[in-house]
Motif scaffolding. Structure first.
Motif, mmCIF file in Angstrom:
data_model
loop_
_atom_site.group_PDB
_atom_site.id
_atom_site.type_symbol
_atom_site.label_atom_id
_atom_site.label_comp_id
_atom_site.label_asym_id
_atom_site.label_seq_id
_atom_site.Cartn_x
_atom_site.Cartn_y
_atom_site.Cartn_z
ATOM 1 N N UNK A 96 0.837 -1.211 0.000
ATOM 2 C CA UNK A 96 0.000 0.000 0.000
ATOM 3 C C UNK A 96 0.871 1.260 0.000
ATOM 4 N N UNK A 97 1.940 1.242 0.795
ATOM 5 C CA UNK A 97 2.849 2.392 0.844
ATOM 6 C C UNK A 97 3.456 2.650 -0.533
ATOM 7 N N UNK A 98 3.956 1.614 -1.177
ATOM 8 C CA UNK A 98 4.600 1.789 -2.484
ATOM 9 C C UNK A 98 3.574 2.216 -3.525
ATOM 10 N N UNK A 99 2.368 1.659 -3.468
ATOM 11 C CA UNK A 99 1.309 2.074 -4.396
ATOM 12 C C UNK A 99 1.022 3.565 -4.278
ATOM 13 N N UNK A 100 0.981 4.079 -3.062
ATOM 14 C CA UNK A 100 0.708 5.497 -2.846
ATOM 15 C C UNK A 100 1.879 6.375 -3.286
ATOM 16 N N UNK A 101 3.101 5.860 -3.141
ATOM 17 C CA UNK A 101 4.288 6.646 -3.518
ATOM 18 C C UNK A 101 4.582 6.591 -5.013
ATOM 19 N N UNK A 102 4.221 5.508 -5.666
ATOM 20 C CA UNK A 102 4.614 5.286 -7.062
ATOM 21 C C UNK A 102 4.232 6.416 -8.023
ATOM 22 N N UNK A 103 3.066 7.044 -7.924
ATOM 23 C CA UNK A 103 2.752 8.143 -8.850
ATOM 24 C C UNK A 103 3.735 9.320 -8.769
ATOM 25 N N UNK A 104 4.400 9.489 -7.623
ATOM 26 C CA UNK A 104 5.378 10.568 -7.451
ATOM 27 C C UNK A 104 6.768 10.156 -7.922
ATOM 28 N N UNK A 105 6.917 8.897 -8.305
ATOM 29 C CA UNK A 105 8.233 8.342 -8.636
ATOM 30 C C UNK A 105 8.209 7.761 -10.049
ATOM 31 N N UNK A 106 8.384 8.597 -11.064
ATOM 32 C CA UNK A 106 8.239 8.133 -12.445
ATOM 33 C C UNK A 106 9.243 7.055 -12.872
ATOM 34 N N UNK A 107 10.374 6.956 -12.198
ATOM 35 C CA UNK A 107 11.382 5.949 -12.573
ATOM 36 C C UNK A 107 11.089 4.575 -11.974
ATOM 37 N N UNK A 108 10.233 4.516 -10.963
ATOM 38 C CA UNK A 108 9.925 3.262 -10.281
ATOM 39 C C UNK A 108 8.957 2.426 -11.123
ATOM 40 N N UNK A 109 9.491 1.398 -11.791
ATOM 41 C CA UNK A 109 8.700 0.584 -12.710
ATOM 42 C C UNK A 109 8.297 -0.773 -12.148
ATOM 43 N N UNK A 110 9.146 -1.344 -11.294
ATOM 44 C CA UNK A 110 8.964 -2.732 -10.893
ATOM 45 C C UNK A 110 8.771 -2.874 -9.387
ATOM 46 N N UNK A 111 7.744 -3.654 -9.016
ATOM 47 C CA UNK A 111 7.518 -3.992 -7.611
ATOM 48 C C UNK A 111 7.627 -5.513 -7.505
ATOM 49 N N UNK A 112 8.657 -5.961 -6.787
ATOM 50 C CA UNK A 112 8.880 -7.380 -6.547
ATOM 51 C C UNK A 112 8.382 -7.694 -5.135
ATOM 52 N N UNK A 113 7.678 -8.816 -4.997
ATOM 53 C CA UNK A 113 7.087 -9.171 -3.714
ATOM 54 C C UNK A 113 7.695 -10.475 -3.187
ATOM 55 N N UNK A 114 8.110 -10.420 -1.935
ATOM 56 C CA UNK A 114 8.601 -11.592 -1.217
ATOM 57 C C UNK A 114 7.444 -12.201 -0.444
ATOM 58 N N UNK A 115 7.310 -13.515 -0.505
ATOM 59 C CA UNK A 115 6.261 -14.191 0.246
ATOM 60 C C UNK A 115 5.258 -14.879 -0.647
ATOM 61 N N UNK A 116 4.360 -15.586 -0.016
ATOM 62 C CA UNK A 116 3.357 -16.380 -0.741
ATOM 63 C C UNK A 116 2.229 -15.523 -1.296
ATOM 64 N N UNK A 117 1.837 -14.503 -0.561
ATOM 65 C CA UNK A 117 0.719 -13.641 -0.952
ATOM 66 C C UNK A 117 1.263 -12.509 -1.831
ATOM 67 N N UNK A 118 0.768 -12.450 -3.080
ATOM 68 C CA UNK A 118 1.317 -11.501 -4.056
ATOM 69 C C UNK A 118 0.185 -10.715 -4.714
ATOM 70 N N UNK A 119 0.209 -9.382 -4.598
ATOM 71 C CA UNK A 119 -0.853 -8.577 -5.216
ATOM 72 C C UNK A 119 -0.744 -8.546 -6.745
ATOM 73 N N UNK A 120 -1.854 -8.315 -7.372
ATOM 74 C CA UNK A 120 -1.941 -8.175 -8.826
ATOM 75 C C UNK A 120 -1.016 -7.052 -9.303
ATOM 76 N N UNK A 121 -0.360 -7.266 -10.426
ATOM 77 C CA UNK A 121 0.480 -6.227 -11.022
ATOM 78 C C UNK A 121 1.891 -6.160 -10.457
ATOM 79 N N UNK A 122 2.246 -7.127 -9.615
ATOM 80 C CA UNK A 122 3.594 -7.166 -9.057
ATOM 81 C C UNK A 122 4.300 -8.430 -9.554
ATOM 82 N N UNK A 123 5.565 -8.549 -9.221
ATOM 83 C CA UNK A 123 6.361 -9.704 -9.646
ATOM 84 C C UNK A 123 6.733 -10.518 -8.409
ATOM 85 N N UNK A 124 6.358 -11.778 -8.404
ATOM 86 C CA UNK A 124 6.577 -12.664 -7.258
ATOM 87 C C UNK A 124 7.975 -13.272 -7.309
ATOM 88 N N UNK A 125 8.749 -13.082 -6.248
ATOM 89 C CA UNK A 125 10.070 -13.708 -6.182
ATOM 90 C C UNK A 125 9.950 -15.224 -6.283
#
Length: 181
Positions: A96-125
């Motif tokens: 949630x924190x990264x989702x809220x910050x991402x619009x202010x960060x145009x270079x931030x393209x990729x969100x990688x998620x650690x763990x079993x539970x992975x939100x839509x639109x992210x990349x699961x390790x």
């Protein structure tokens, strides 16, 4: 490596870090770009660090206790192209924190998620670890992309009197030497 998720031997760590390094490169992340890794002390923390070294991508590993203001500052100043986080840890929603910050960060393209539970639109390790991408590469491929011992490999996050984290460039050599007796 032993953590709350189980045990990994060194060959498993190597295989996972190789696969993750190759995935970073396949996504087009370039030498000396930055990935911020805000993970607790788990096997993924170690695997991500090794993968970044192998891929020649700068690592920045802020503490899991940093929140919106500090993380926005770190992500903005490092011009991070990616972030590795748990979805949630100890009652805090990092996604949630990264989702809220991402619009202010145009270079931030990729969100990688650690763990079993992975939100839509992210990349699961875990999915990267299970995909055998290394078969399309020679054994020496990552030797060409990895950092050498004296190159800057890490951006350390330190505290300061202003409350804003300071960023310090470090080489792998400096990190290893600081651990000596």
């Amino acid at each position: 490596i032993i953590d709350g998720n189980g045990r990994l031997n060194w060959s498993q760590v190597k295989l996972r870090s190789d696969r993750l390094a190759l995935k970073f490169l396949e996504l087009g992340i370039k030498h000396d770009e930055v990935i911020v890794c805000q993970l607790p002390n788990t096997s993924d923390f170690i695997i991500v660090r090794l993968a970044l070294l192998k891929a020649g991508i700068l690592a920045c590993q802020p503490a899991t206790t940093l929140r919106y203001k500090e993380m926005e500052d770190i992500l903005e100043r490092t011009e991070a192209v990616g972030v590795v986080i748990p979805w949630a840890f100890r009652g805090f929603d990092y996604f949630e924190m990264i989702q809220k910050l991402q619009p202010k960060l145009p270079k931030l393209k990729f969100i990688f998620i650690s763990g079993e539970k992975v939100p839509e639109g992210t990349i699961a390790l875990n999915q990267i670890y299970e995909h055998s991408s290394e078969t399309g590469y020679s054994a020496a491929y990552l030797a060409k992309t990895k950092y050498n011992f004296c190159e800057l490999t890490h951006i350390a996050v330190t505290s300061g009197t202003t409350g804003v984290p300071k960023l310090v460039n470090q080489s792998d050599a400096a990190i290893k030497l600081s651990a000596k007796d």
